[in-house]
Design an enzyme around this catalytic site. Structure first.
Site, PDB file in Angstrom:
ATOM      1  N   ARG A  46     -13.934   2.959  26.776  1.00  0.00           N
ATOM      2  CA  ARG A  46     -12.752   2.724  27.604  1.00  0.00           C
ATOM      3  C   ARG A  46     -11.606   3.649  27.193  1.00  0.00           C
ATOM      4  O   ARG A  46     -10.815   4.089  28.014  1.00  0.00           O
ATOM      5  CB  ARG A  46     -12.312   1.245  27.548  1.00  0.00           C
ATOM      6  CG  ARG A  46     -11.004   0.988  28.288  1.00  0.00           C
ATOM      7  CD  ARG A  46     -10.786  -0.460  28.742  1.00  0.00           C
ATOM      8  NE  ARG A  46     -11.319  -1.450  27.848  1.00  0.00           N
ATOM      9  CZ  ARG A  46     -10.778  -1.814  26.675  1.00  0.00           C
ATOM     10  NH1 ARG A  46      -9.659  -1.257  26.256  1.00  0.00           N
ATOM     11  NH2 ARG A  46     -11.364  -2.724  25.921  1.00  0.00           N
ATOM     12  N   TYR A  98      -0.275   6.622  52.914  1.00  0.00           N
ATOM     13  CA  TYR A  98      -1.642   6.103  52.949  1.00  0.00           C
ATOM     14  C   TYR A  98      -1.562   4.570  52.994  1.00  0.00           C
ATOM     15  O   TYR A  98      -0.797   3.967  52.228  1.00  0.00           O
ATOM     16  CB  TYR A  98      -2.388   6.577  51.699  1.00  0.00           C
ATOM     17  CG  TYR A  98      -3.757   5.972  51.561  1.00  0.00           C
ATOM     18  CD1 TYR A  98      -4.791   6.347  52.419  1.00  0.00           C
ATOM     19  CD2 TYR A  98      -4.033   5.016  50.587  1.00  0.00           C
ATOM     20  CE1 TYR A  98      -6.038   5.774  52.303  1.00  0.00           C
ATOM     21  CE2 TYR A  98      -5.285   4.450  50.464  1.00  0.00           C
ATOM     22  CZ  TYR A  98      -6.297   4.834  51.329  1.00  0.00           C
ATOM     23  OH  TYR A  98      -7.534   4.278  51.205  1.00  0.00           O
ATOM     24  N   ASP A 172       1.521  12.380  45.665  1.00  0.00           N
ATOM     25  CA  ASP A 172       0.115  12.172  46.028  1.00  0.00           C
ATOM     26  C   ASP A 172      -0.353  13.468  46.681  1.00  0.00           C
ATOM     27  O   ASP A 172       0.013  13.780  47.815  1.00  0.00           O
ATOM     28  CB  ASP A 172       0.014  10.981  46.993  1.00  0.00           C
ATOM     29  CG  ASP A 172      -1.426  10.675  47.407  1.00  0.00           C
ATOM     30  OD1 ASP A 172      -2.277  11.590  47.336  1.00  0.00           O
ATOM     31  OD2 ASP A 172      -1.692   9.527  47.820  1.00  0.00           O
ATOM     32  N   LYS A 197     -11.706  12.276  47.573  1.00  0.00           N
ATOM     33  CA  LYS A 197     -11.577  13.138  48.743  1.00  0.00           C
ATOM     34  C   LYS A 197     -11.930  14.587  48.379  1.00  0.00           C
ATOM     35  O   LYS A 197     -13.053  14.862  48.035  1.00  0.00           O
ATOM     36  CB  LYS A 197     -10.180  12.989  49.334  1.00  0.00           C
ATOM     37  CG  LYS A 197      -9.670  11.525  49.375  1.00  0.00           C
ATOM     38  CD  LYS A 197     -10.412  10.640  50.351  1.00  0.00           C
ATOM     39  CE  LYS A 197     -10.109   9.150  50.222  1.00  0.00           C
ATOM     40  NZ  LYS A 197      -8.712   8.783  50.294  1.00  0.00           N
TER      41      LYS A 197
HETATM   42  C1  LIG Z   1      -7.905   7.664  49.876  1.00  0.00           C
HETATM   43  C2  LIG Z   1      -6.509   7.854  49.502  1.00  0.00           C
HETATM   44  C3  LIG Z   1      -5.920   7.108  48.477  1.00  0.00           C
HETATM   45  C4  LIG Z   1      -6.670   6.002  47.743  1.00  0.00           C
HETATM   46  O1  LIG Z   1      -7.719   6.506  46.963  1.00  0.00           O
HETATM   47  P1  LIG Z   1      -9.092   5.714  46.672  1.00  0.00           P
HETATM   48  O2  LIG Z   1      -9.887   6.713  45.924  1.00  0.00           O
HETATM   49  O3  LIG Z   1      -9.678   5.328  47.991  1.00  0.00           O
HETATM   50  O4  LIG Z   1      -8.732   4.517  45.861  1.00  0.00           O
HETATM   51  C5  LIG Z   1      -4.600   7.367  48.153  1.00  0.00           C
HETATM   52  N1  LIG Z   1      -3.889   8.321  48.804  1.00  0.00           N
HETATM   53  C6  LIG Z   1      -4.424   9.061  49.797  1.00  0.00           C
HETATM   54  C7  LIG Z   1      -3.592  10.084  50.479  1.00  0.00           C
HETATM   55  C8  LIG Z   1      -5.744   8.853  50.180  1.00  0.00           C
HETATM   56  O5  LIG Z   1      -6.259   9.572  51.181  1.00  0.00           O
END
Ligand SMILES: *Cc1c(COP(=O)(O)O)cnc(C)c1O
Length: 382
Positions: A46, A98, A172, A197
Site C-alpha cells: 500500500r 466531469y 484536471d 482515458k
Molecule cells: C473519467 C474522468 C474522471 C474520473 O476518472 P475515473 O478514472 O473514471 O475515476 C475525472 N475527470 C475527467 C475529465 C474524466 O473524463
C-alpha cells in the site's frame, strides 16, 4: 529529454537483476526485511510497489513534475486532493465539470463541511471574484466535458497567486494530456488525470494520477494516499506504463482525426452547433491556441432536430463509434451526456449548462478517418 522521448524513457531504468527492459510486474503485497525496519525501500504494497514506482516516475516526467502518484481511479485521485482541506475551507471550481467530480464535490465533500462555488472559467476574473479568505483550492478542468470550454490556466494561476500564494491551483488534464498542455509549467500546483482515458489509452484499466512539482505538497499527498489506501495495482501500473509509451503517437492521430470529424460535422446539414476548440470562432480559441499544442480528439455537437428520439436514432446507428461511457482509447466512442456521463447532475443544472437531449459527445479514436466519417454520415441519415 523532449516530450516524445519522455513518454518512453522518462523516469524509467532497466531492472537491475536481469536488465529487463520493461519493469517487472511485482505481484506481491509485502517485502522481506533483514532486521526490523531494515529493507530495500519497499515494506508493504500500500505504501510502495516497484511497478507502481516506475509508473509514478513516468507520470512525473511527462507532466514536468517532480512527483507522481497512481490511484485506483481518477475519482480516488481527486478525493486525495480534497483531503488536503478541512471543514470550512472553500473550493472554486468550473461550472462545466466531469459529472463524477461535481457529484463528489456536492454530495460527498459538502457533507464534511467543505464549501464549493462553481463559476464560468471562460473568464479568469470570475475566479478571482469568487475568492474569499477561506478559499484553499481552485479546481480547473480544460477543455471541459462535454462542452469543450477553455480556461486560461496561466492567467487563472497567476491572478489567484497574486491574491493569496497559499491557494492551490489544480487542473484536471484528462482531456488534453501533457502532449497538448502542461499545467505545472503554466503555474498550477497539481495536475490530475483520469489515466483510464488517454494516458492508459486502450480502455483496459481504471486509474487516476496526480503530479506535482513541490516536495512538501508531494509529502502530504503521499501521506493521504498511504493512509486512505486508494492505490493503483501492479498489473494496472504495468498497463499504464505501456500505454504512456505511445501517448504522443496516439495523440497526434487523435488530433488529426478530431479535426476532420469536427470539420465534417460543422458542414453537415443535420448538425447544429459543434463544440471544438480548434475552430476560429470557438469563444476561447485564442487561449486554446496559446496553451495547447493542438486541439485533441474530443468533439461535441448538437443535432438540429432537438428531440430525444433523433438523438437516440443517431446513437443507436453508429457502428464504428461504440456507444459507451469513457473516452481517450484508441477506439472511437460516442456518448449521450444527459443519460450517460452526466446523468448524476440535477436536470436543472444540466439545462443551465446547455447539456440537453440534442447534445452528443464523441471521443474520436485513431481508426482510418474515412471509415469514421462514413460511420457518422450513415448514423446521421439513419
Ligand atoms: C473519467 C474522468 C474522471 C474520473 O476518472 P475515473 O478514472 O473514471 O475515476 C475525472 N475527470 C475527467 C475529465 C474524466 O473524463
Amino acid at each position: 529529454m523532449k516530450f516524445n522521448t519522455k513518454t518512453i524513457h522518462g523516469g524509467q531504468k532497466l531492472e537491475e537483476a536481469t536488465g529487463s527492459v520493461m519493469p517487472p510486474v511485482f505481484l506481491t503485497s509485502t517485502f522481506a526485511q533483514t532486521s526490523p525496519g531494515k529493507h530495500k525501500g519497499y515494506a508493504y504494497g500500500r505504501g510502495t510497489n516497484p511497478t507502481r514506482t516506475a509508473l509514478e516516475n513516468s507520470f512525473a516526467a511527462i507532466e514536468n513534475g517532480t512527483h507522481g502518484f497512481a490511484f485506483s481511479s481518477g475519482m480516488a485521485a481527486i478525493d486525495c486532493v480534497l483531503r488536503l482541506l478541512k471543514p470550512g475551507d472553500e473550493v472554486i471550481a468550473g461550472d462545466d465539470l466531469y459529472g463524477g467530480t461535481y457529484r463528489m464535490f456536492t454530495r460527498l465533500f459538502k457533507k464534511y463541511g467543505l464549501e464549493f462555488s462553481f463559476v464560468n472559467m471562460n473568464f479568469s476574473e470570475n475566479v478571482t471574484a469568487a475568492i474569499t479568505e477561506n478559499t484553499k483550492l481552485v479546481w480547473i478542468e480544460t477543455p471541459t466535458n462535454p462542452l469543450m470550454k477553455i480556461a486560461d490556466i496561466e492567467s487563472i494561476s497567476s491572478s489567484v497567486k497574486a491574491i493569496n500564494t497559499s491557494i492551490l491551483v489544480a487542473v484536471d488534464n484528462t482531456f488534453a494530456t501533457p502532449y497538448l498542455q502542461k499545467p505545472l509549467d503554466l503555474g498550477a500546483d497539481i495536475v490530475m488525470h483520469s489515466a483510464t482515458k488517454y494516458l492508459g489509452g486502450h480502455s483496459d484499466l481504471i486509474m487516476g494520477a496526480l503530479m506535482v512539482k513541490e516536495a512538501e505538497l508531494a509529502k502530504e499527498l503521499h501521506f493521504i494516499q498511504f493512509a486512505a489506501g486508494a492505490i493503483a495495482a501492479p498489473m494496472d501500473s504495468f498497463l499504464a506504463i505501456r500505454g504512456i509509451k505511445t501517448l504522443h503517437v496516439r495523440m497526434q492521430r487523435h488530433c488529426e482525426n478530431g479535426k476532420a470529424v469536427a470539420d465534417f460535422l460543422k458542414n453537415h446539414p443535420k448538425v447544429g452547433e459543434v463544440y471544438y476548440p480548434g475552430f476560429d470562432d470557438h469563444p476561447n480559441h485564442d487561449i486554446a491556441k496559446k496553451q495547447m499544442k493542438d486541439f485533441g480528439g474530443m468533439v461535441s455537437f448538437r443535432l438540429k432536430d432537438q428531440s430525444k428520439a433523433a438523438a437516440f436514432q443517431f446513437l443507436e446507428n453508429t457502428h464504428i463509434f461504440t456507444l459507451a461511457e469513457s473516452l481517450g482509447g484508441v477506439e472511437s466512442l460516442v456518448n449521450h451526456p444527459v443519460t450517460m456521463s452526466h446523468a448524476s447532475i440535477p436536470q436543472k443544472e444540466l439545462l443551465k449548462a446547455g447539456i440537453t437531449n440534442s447534445l452528443i459527445r464523441l471521443s474520436v479514436g485513431i481508426e482510418n478517418v474515412e471509415d469514421l466519417l462514413e460511420d457518422l454520415e450513415h448514423a446521421l441519415n439513419a
